[in-house]
Design a protein around this motif. Structure first.
Motif, PDB file in Angstrom:
ATOM      1  N   SER A  64     -12.971  -6.299  20.234  1.00  0.00           N
ATOM      2  CA  SER A  64     -14.416  -6.421  20.458  1.00  0.00           C
ATOM      3  C   SER A  64     -14.912  -7.802  20.075  1.00  0.00           C
ATOM      4  O   SER A  64     -15.698  -8.426  20.812  1.00  0.00           O
ATOM      5  CB  SER A  64     -15.160  -5.345  19.659  1.00  0.00           C
ATOM      6  OG  SER A  64     -14.843  -4.051  20.120  1.00  0.00           O
ATOM      7  N   GLU A  65     -14.461  -8.288  18.925  1.00  0.00           N
ATOM      8  CA  GLU A  65     -14.892  -9.613  18.493  1.00  0.00           C
ATOM      9  C   GLU A  65     -14.421 -10.688  19.463  1.00  0.00           C
ATOM     10  O   GLU A  65     -15.143 -11.655  19.742  1.00  0.00           O
ATOM     11  CB  GLU A  65     -14.374  -9.895  17.083  1.00  0.00           C
ATOM     12  CG  GLU A  65     -15.090  -9.070  16.013  1.00  0.00           C
ATOM     13  CD  GLU A  65     -14.561  -9.338  14.614  1.00  0.00           C
ATOM     14  OE1 GLU A  65     -13.474  -9.944  14.492  1.00  0.00           O
ATOM     15  OE2 GLU A  65     -15.229  -8.926  13.641  1.00  0.00           O
ATOM     16  N   ALA A  66     -13.211 -10.528  20.000  1.00  0.00           N
ATOM     17  CA  ALA A  66     -12.688 -11.505  20.959  1.00  0.00           C
ATOM     18  C   ALA A  66     -13.529 -11.550  22.217  1.00  0.00           C
ATOM     19  O   ALA A  66     -13.623 -12.598  22.886  1.00  0.00           O
ATOM     20  CB  ALA A  66     -11.243 -11.171  21.300  1.00  0.00           C
ATOM     21  N   LYS A  67     -14.162 -10.435  22.557  1.00  0.00           N
ATOM     22  CA  LYS A  67     -15.006 -10.363  23.751  1.00  0.00           C
ATOM     23  C   LYS A  67     -16.478 -10.620  23.431  1.00  0.00           C
ATOM     24  O   LYS A  67     -17.342 -10.480  24.304  1.00  0.00           O
ATOM     25  CB  LYS A  67     -14.839  -9.006  24.430  1.00  0.00           C
ATOM     26  CG  LYS A  67     -13.446  -8.789  25.011  1.00  0.00           C
ATOM     27  CD  LYS A  67     -13.339  -7.452  25.718  1.00  0.00           C
ATOM     28  CE  LYS A  67     -11.950  -7.260  26.327  1.00  0.00           C
ATOM     29  NZ  LYS A  67     -11.682  -8.236  27.418  1.00  0.00           N
ATOM     30  N   GLY A  68     -16.765 -10.960  22.181  1.00  0.00           N
ATOM     31  CA  GLY A  68     -18.132 -11.275  21.797  1.00  0.00           C
ATOM     32  C   GLY A  68     -19.032 -10.066  21.659  1.00  0.00           C
ATOM     33  O   GLY A  68     -20.258 -10.187  21.744  1.00  0.00           O
ATOM     34  N   ILE A  69     -18.443  -8.897  21.441  1.00  0.00           N
ATOM     35  CA  ILE A  69     -19.226  -7.661  21.308  1.00  0.00           C
ATOM     36  C   ILE A  69     -19.479  -7.386  19.832  1.00  0.00           C
ATOM     37  O   ILE A  69     -18.544  -7.328  19.030  1.00  0.00           O
ATOM     38  CB  ILE A  69     -18.494  -6.477  21.955  1.00  0.00           C
ATOM     39  CG1 ILE A  69     -18.344  -6.706  23.459  1.00  0.00           C
ATOM     40  CG2 ILE A  69     -19.226  -5.171  21.677  1.00  0.00           C
ATOM     41  CD1 ILE A  69     -17.494  -5.656  24.150  1.00  0.00           C
ATOM     42  N   ILE A  70     -20.745  -7.215  19.464  1.00  0.00           N
ATOM     43  CA  ILE A  70     -21.110  -6.831  18.097  1.00  0.00           C
ATOM     44  C   ILE A  70     -21.121  -5.308  18.046  1.00  0.00           C
ATOM     45  O   ILE A  70     -22.014  -4.659  18.615  1.00  0.00           O
ATOM     46  CB  ILE A  70     -22.480  -7.397  17.710  1.00  0.00           C
ATOM     47  CG1 ILE A  70     -22.487  -8.923  17.843  1.00  0.00           C
ATOM     48  CG2 ILE A  70     -22.851  -6.972  16.298  1.00  0.00           C
ATOM     49  CD1 ILE A  70     -23.859  -9.547  17.643  1.00  0.00           C
ATOM     50  N   SER A  71     -20.146  -4.733  17.406  1.00  0.00           N
ATOM     51  CA  SER A  71     -19.996  -3.278  17.447  1.00  0.00           C
ATOM     52  C   SER A  71     -19.745  -2.714  16.057  1.00  0.00           C
ATOM     53  O   SER A  71     -19.359  -3.435  15.128  1.00  0.00           O
ATOM     54  CB  SER A  71     -18.838  -2.877  18.371  1.00  0.00           C
ATOM     55  OG  SER A  71     -17.600  -3.329  17.834  1.00  0.00           O
ATOM     56  N   SER A  72     -19.966  -1.424  15.936  1.00  0.00           N
ATOM     57  CA  SER A  72     -19.634  -0.671  14.733  1.00  0.00           C
ATOM     58  C   SER A  72     -18.988   0.629  15.195  1.00  0.00           C
ATOM     59  O   SER A  72     -19.538   1.331  16.056  1.00  0.00           O
ATOM     60  CB  SER A  72     -20.895  -0.383  13.906  1.00  0.00           C
ATOM     61  OG  SER A  72     -20.577   0.324  12.727  1.00  0.00           O
ATOM     62  N   THR A  73     -17.815   0.941  14.641  1.00  0.00           N
ATOM     63  CA  THR A  73     -17.042   2.105  15.082  1.00  0.00           C
ATOM     64  C   THR A  73     -16.972   3.127  13.957  1.00  0.00           C
ATOM     65  O   THR A  73     -16.611   2.781  12.828  1.00  0.00           O
ATOM     66  CB  THR A  73     -15.619   1.675  15.490  1.00  0.00           C
ATOM     67  OG1 THR A  73     -15.706   0.726  16.560  1.00  0.00           O
ATOM     68  CG2 THR A  73     -14.786   2.873  15.928  1.00  0.00           C
ATOM     69  N   TYR A  74     -17.333   4.366  14.264  1.00  0.00           N
ATOM     70  CA  TYR A  74     -17.279   5.428  13.247  1.00  0.00           C
ATOM     71  C   TYR A  74     -16.954   6.753  13.943  1.00  0.00           C
ATOM     72  O   TYR A  74     -17.739   7.688  13.973  1.00  0.00           O
ATOM     73  CB  TYR A  74     -18.585   5.510  12.449  1.00  0.00           C
ATOM     74  CG  TYR A  74     -19.846   5.132  13.208  1.00  0.00           C
ATOM     75  CD1 TYR A  74     -20.674   6.111  13.753  1.00  0.00           C
ATOM     76  CD2 TYR A  74     -20.190   3.796  13.365  1.00  0.00           C
ATOM     77  CE1 TYR A  74     -21.828   5.757  14.434  1.00  0.00           C
ATOM     78  CE2 TYR A  74     -21.341   3.434  14.057  1.00  0.00           C
ATOM     79  CZ  TYR A  74     -22.162   4.419  14.586  1.00  0.00           C
ATOM     80  OH  TYR A  74     -23.304   4.075  15.279  1.00  0.00           O
TER      81      TYR A  74
END
Length: 471
Positions: free
Chosen positions: A376-386
């Motif tokens: 996700s970080e490599a694609k520039g996505i700010i995410s949170s996974t739970y």
């Protein structure tokens, strides 16, 4: 291919191997066909509104499919799991109103409680099958014949010690666990009584049944996977109703009104929510810069231009769901969702695809989380996974894949490996800036019920890819 909602064509070849099984499967097929007929005629796909919910069986009608699924699990799944856990005998011991939560996954319906002290015994046989019986005063349907004629409490425990000695198991699993709540159902008092009546020889053979319990709870049978889509359809269908003008009048309806509509709609359908549904709002001008995953103030009046979010979970036919979806309230001049929100939903779906692409048999929840964050970080996505397992309860046993308040490794539960035929709430969120809101941050919070078949993750009743619209 994914677990099929239309399971009619698969039924006989996959399940019916004996005349008895054929009869049982046919009974279940007939009953479940009633449930599935509506959805077969009008399948739910990719967040579109369901025009009519699947039928819901009455409590009486649920007994046959529930008991058939329990028997199938006991006959076909339990022997495999006991061998895998290297447990020769499994004891599930309960007292009335202090039952091990696991108890209800093992007994036929209608069962409301353990009568006095109920002792279930599962003994592995030389041919690989599992003998099951009870050492109890009262019978438990036809699944567990009792081997005790009755008497005092002491005589009940003495009889248990006798049947253990008769079978001489090398390992005796009991439900004790430091780390897994659902594997820790044996009370201290019952454990003390067991020890007091067992000869030292067998006391030394007692082991935690932790791994067996977790595998029993997390593994979904073929029958359950045929039923599960119907359960998820019901959850998503009620969300679609709630996120419509049937329920919402902008300027009048509050988030609390919507949440209670969802709760009462499920109750009217005789479906049990496992938590109180809630609804929140993101609005232009709000401070949405914080990282709080549950961002949104309580009980606000819905207004045009609002972004709505709900979180809903039900249990039906012993299978639980967990679902989060998003809606948009159109402004007077609007006929569609702003492009920025469409793009945001697309980013949310991209995050889901990244997460599920990292589901690999044998990988731990912590590994899947780390790989998801990296991609996700490599694609520039700010995410949170739970993401968490689903099954007999909403927050079920199995690998934890991130926590909303911890995006690093989760000890123990995060170290559990991924197995095939397990179900998950694919849960998390992304944050992005919305051009139409002067680059204000917006959070897309998504959660859909899915199954991992050992190769691929399949959404049990589709997933949201477009916004619910409210005029």
């Amino acid at each position: 291919m994914p677990p099929s909602v239309n399971f009619v064509k698969h039924w006989h070849t996959e399940f019916a191997t004996t005349q008895l099984e054929f009869t049982m499967r046919t009974t279940l097929l007939f009953i479940l066909f009633i449930v599935s007929f509506q959805s077969l005629a009008n399948p739910y796909s990719q967040g579109r509104e369901i025009k009519q919910l699947p039928d819901v069986l009455s409590f009486k009608e649920r007994v046959k499919p529930l008991n058939t699924m329990v028997l199938d699990r006991l006959d076909n799944l339990l022997p495999q799991l006991m061998a895998e856990a290297n447990i020769d005998m499994w004891l599930v011991i309960n007292r009335e109103y202090g039952e091990d939560r696991l108890f209800y996954t093992l007994v036929p319906q209608p069962t409301f409680a353990a009568r006095r002290t109920t002792i279930l015994v599962f003994a592995k046989q030389d041919d690989g099958t599992v003998e099951r019986f009870s050492v109890s005063r009262y019978p438990i349907g036809e699944l567990y014949p009792t081997v005790w004629d009755g008497g005092t409490k002491a005589q009940q425990w003495q009889r248990l010690a006798e049947v253990i000695a008769e079978r001489d198991p090398k390992t005796i699993g009991i439900n004790t666990s430091k780390d897994w709540a659902l594997a820790d159902g044996l009370s201290v008092g019952l454990h003390q009584q067991l020890i007091s009546y067992l000869p030292s020889k067998y006391q030394q053979r007692l082991v935690s049944a932790e791994s067996l319990v977790v595998r029993w709870l997390e593994t979904r049978s073929k029958m359950e996977l045929e039923v599960y889509p119907q359960v998820v359809l019901l959850a998503r269908g009620v969300i679609a109703e709630a996120f419509s003008n049937k329920v919402i009048t902008p300027g009048v309806t509050s988030t609390d009104d919507i949440a209670w509509y969802i709760r009462e709609r499920f109750e009217a359908l005789q479906l049990r929510p496992w938590f109180q549904p809630y609804v929140n709002i993101q609005r232009q001008g709000d401070d949405t810069s914080q990282d709080d995953v549950f961002m949104g103030k309580d009980d606000r009046i819905v207004k045009p231009g609002d972004v709505l979010h709900t979180d809903v979970g039900i249990c039906y036919l012993n299978l639980c769901t967990d679902t989060q979806e998003m809606a948009y309230v159109l402004k007077l001049h609007e006929t569609d969702v702003p492009q920025g929100l469409k793009d945001a939903m697309g980013i949310g779906n991209q995050w889901q695809d990244i997460l599920t692409s990292h589901f690999k048999t044998g990988h731990t929840g912590n590994q899947i989380l780390a790989n998801t964050i990296k991609t996700s970080e490599a694609k520039g996505i700010i995410s949170s996974t739970y993401t968490h397992p689903l099954g007999f309860v909403g927050h079920a046993s199995g690998p934890t894949i991130g926590m909303w308040d911890n995006q690093g490794p989760t000890p123990v539960q995060g170290d559990w490996q991924l197995y095939p035929n397990t179900a998950y709430a694919i849960e998390g969120s992304i944050k992005t800036q919305l051009p139409e809101w002067d680059d204000q941050w917006v959070q897309i919070k998504l959660e859909q019920s899915a199954v991992y078949d050992g190769t691929t993750v399949w959404y049990l009743a589709g997933r949201q890819t477009s916004w619910h619209l409210i005029r």
